[in-house]
Design a protein around this motif. Structure first.
Motif, mmCIF file in Angstrom:
data_model
loop_
_atom_site.group_PDB
_atom_site.id
_atom_site.type_symbol
_atom_site.label_atom_id
_atom_site.label_comp_id
_atom_site.label_asym_id
_atom_site.label_seq_id
_atom_site.Cartn_x
_atom_site.Cartn_y
_atom_site.Cartn_z
ATOM 1 N N MET A 89 0.829 -1.198 0.000
ATOM 2 C CA MET A 89 0.000 0.000 0.000
ATOM 3 C C MET A 89 0.867 1.253 0.000
ATOM 4 S SD MET A 89 -2.578 -1.246 3.015
ATOM 5 C CE MET A 89 -3.351 0.367 3.085
ATOM 6 N N GLU A 139 -8.060 -0.275 -8.827
ATOM 7 C CA GLU A 139 -6.623 -0.049 -8.669
ATOM 8 C C GLU A 139 -5.842 -0.829 -9.723
ATOM 9 O OE1 GLU A 139 -5.690 1.326 -4.270
ATOM 10 O OE2 GLU A 139 -5.886 -0.856 -4.390
ATOM 11 N N CYS A 166 -11.076 -2.464 -4.153
ATOM 12 C CA CYS A 166 -11.220 -2.475 -2.695
ATOM 13 C C CYS A 166 -12.124 -1.325 -2.245
ATOM 14 C CB CYS A 166 -9.860 -2.410 -2.003
ATOM 15 S SG CYS A 166 -8.954 -0.883 -2.270
ATOM 16 N N ILE A 168 -12.029 1.654 -0.388
ATOM 17 C CA ILE A 168 -11.168 2.662 0.219
ATOM 18 C C ILE A 168 -11.932 3.509 1.243
ATOM 19 C CG2 ILE A 168 -11.591 4.400 -1.569
ATOM 20 C CD1 ILE A 168 -8.659 5.256 -1.256
ATOM 21 N N HIS A 171 -11.609 1.918 4.547
ATOM 22 C CA HIS A 171 -10.255 2.133 5.064
ATOM 23 C C HIS A 171 -10.097 3.537 5.644
ATOM 24 C CE1 HIS A 171 -5.830 2.270 5.153
ATOM 25 N NE2 HIS A 171 -5.953 3.435 4.551
ATOM 26 N N ASN A 178 -8.656 -1.999 7.340
ATOM 27 C CA ASN A 178 -8.132 -2.267 6.002
ATOM 28 C C ASN A 178 -8.289 -3.734 5.575
ATOM 29 O OD1 ASN A 178 -6.578 -1.040 3.649
ATOM 30 N ND2 ASN A 178 -5.343 -2.834 4.129
ATOM 31 N N CYS A 181 -11.511 -3.911 4.096
ATOM 32 C CA CYS A 181 -11.496 -3.113 2.868
ATOM 33 C C CYS A 181 -11.052 -3.933 1.666
ATOM 34 C CB CYS A 181 -10.584 -1.902 3.082
ATOM 35 S SG CYS A 181 -9.781 -1.232 1.629
ATOM 36 N N LYS A 182 -10.121 -4.859 1.913
ATOM 37 C CA LYS A 182 -9.552 -5.647 0.828
ATOM 38 C C LYS A 182 -10.378 -6.873 0.457
ATOM 39 C CE LYS A 182 -5.944 -3.152 -0.093
ATOM 40 N NZ LYS A 182 -5.735 -2.573 -1.448
#
Length: 296
Positions: A89, A139, A166, A168, A171, A178, A181-182
Motif C-alpha cells: 500500500m 486499482e 477495494c 477505500i 479504510h 483495512n 477493505c480488501k
C-alpha cells in the motif's frame, strides 16, 4: 519479450504464447498441471524454462474463443491454499511530499493479504464486493509472480496486470479496518510477461454505467512511478517464513496511483471497469456486483 498463458482445454492443462484475441487461432501445448511451476521453482532463465517445457509436447491449434478453452491466472495451482494474493500500500511517489533519496534507509510500506489464488477473477468475470461498500476504488496494478522451491526460496517468474478492487471508503473511516477493505474480488490477466518487473506502465481506466462512459482517467504503475524499489519490497516480504512455504505461488501487487475515487467519482453496482494498459497492449474489463453470490 515472450508472453505465455496457461489454460484448460477439454479438461487438460495447456500452455500457449502471446495474447490471442477473439477470432485468432492459437497453438496449445499439453503440459502436466504442475510442470511449469516446478520448472520455475528450480530457477534459471524463464525463456529456456518455457522452451524446455514445450519441447516435444503434444500440441493442438484451436480458436482463441473456443468455448472449451478456459484461460487461467498465471501458474495457478489446482490445490486450494497453494497460492496467495497480497500487495503493498501507498507505494507511489505521488503519495509522498518528498522524493526518495539515494542511500536512504528502507522503511517498508504497509502490506496486505488479499486472499487465496483461486479467489482471483479473470477478464470478463464479475468482481463481487460486499452488499454495502462505503466507497469502492479500482486499482490498476502490476502483479509479480513468484514460485517457491522445495526449500522455500522464492523464484521470480514474471509479471502480469490486475485490478485490486477495494473499499477505500471503509479504510478511510478506520485504517484498522483495512483487512475488511480488501475483501473484494481481484481481477488478474492471464498473460505472464517473462521479463524483469516493468519500469514504465501507463494506461487509462474507463468506468461505464448503463452503457455510457461515466468516468475515465490515466494511470502510471511502473517501477519508475514508485517511491520504493521493487527489489527492496520483495526482499522484505520474503524475509517472512509464512510466505516462503515450499511450493507456494505468490501473486504480489505493487500498488496503484490515483484513481476514480480521488476524482470524486463513486463506483456503483453494475458498473463496468475497463483497464487499458496501453504500454503493454493489454485491455481487460470486469463488471462490479454488490453483494453477489460467490462462485469457486
Amino acid at each position: 519479450m515472450s508472453i505465455l498463458f496457461e489454460s484448460e482445454y477439454r479438461g487438460e492443462r495447456h500452455v500457449g504464447f502471446g495474447k490471442p484475441a477473439a477470432g485468432d487461432s492459437v497453438t496449445l501445448y499439453k503440459v502436466a498441471e504442475d510442470r511449469l511451476r516446478t520448472e520455475f521453482a528450480a530457477g534459471g532463465d524463464p525463456e529456456q524454462i518455457v522452451a524446455t517445457v514445450v519441447a516435444g509436447a503434444e500440441s493442438v491449434t484451436v480458436a482463441a474463443d473456443d468455448p472449451e478453452l478456459r484461460l487461467l491466472p498465471p501458474l495457478l495451482p489446482t490445490a486450494t491454499g497453494d497460492s496467495l494474493v497480497s500487495g503493498f500500500m501507498r507505494t507511489h511517489r505521488s503519495k509522498f511530499e518528498t522524493e526518495p533519496q539515494e542511500g536512504e534507509e528502507f522503511v517498508p510500506p504497509n502490506w496486505f493479504f488479499k486472499g487465496l489464488g483461486n479467489w482471483l477473477r479473470l477478464p470478463g468475470e464479475t468482481l463481487v464486493v460486499p452488499s454495502k461498500p462505503v466507497a469502492l476504488i479500482e486499482e490498476p496494478e502490476v502483479a509479480l509472480v513468484y514460485v517457491n522451491d522445495e526449500e522455500g526460496a522464492p523464484h521470480y517468474a514474471g509479471y502480469t496486470f490486475g485490478n485490486d478492487l477495494c473499499d477505500i471508503g471503509l479504510h478511510l473511516e478506520n485504517p484498522g479496518w483495512n483487512p475488511y477493505c480488501k475483501l473484494c474480488d481481484t481481477a488478474l490477466t492471464p498473460w505472464l510477461f517473462l521479463g524483469e518487473p516493468p519500469t514504465t506502465v501507463t494506461g487509462r481506466v474507463t468506468v461505464e454505467r448503463d452503457g455510457a462512459t461515466a468516468w475515465e482517467g490515466g494511470f502510471d504503475c511502473g517501477e519508475d512511478s514508485l517511491y520504493f524499489k521493487v527489489r527492496d519490497m520483495a526482499d522484505h516480504l520474503f524475509s517472512f517464513p509464512a510466505v516462503r512455504r515450499p511450493g507456494l505461488v505468490n501473486y504480489v501487487l505493487l500498488g496503484a496511483d490515483r484513481a476514480s475515487f480521488h476524482d470524486g467519482f463513486r463506483i456503483a453496482d453494475g458498473d463496468r471497469v475497463t483497464i487499458d494498459v496501453k504500454s503493454h497492449d493489454v485491455v481487460f474489463s470486469n463488471d462490479i456486483r454488490f453483494g453477489g453470490s460467490v462462485t469457486s
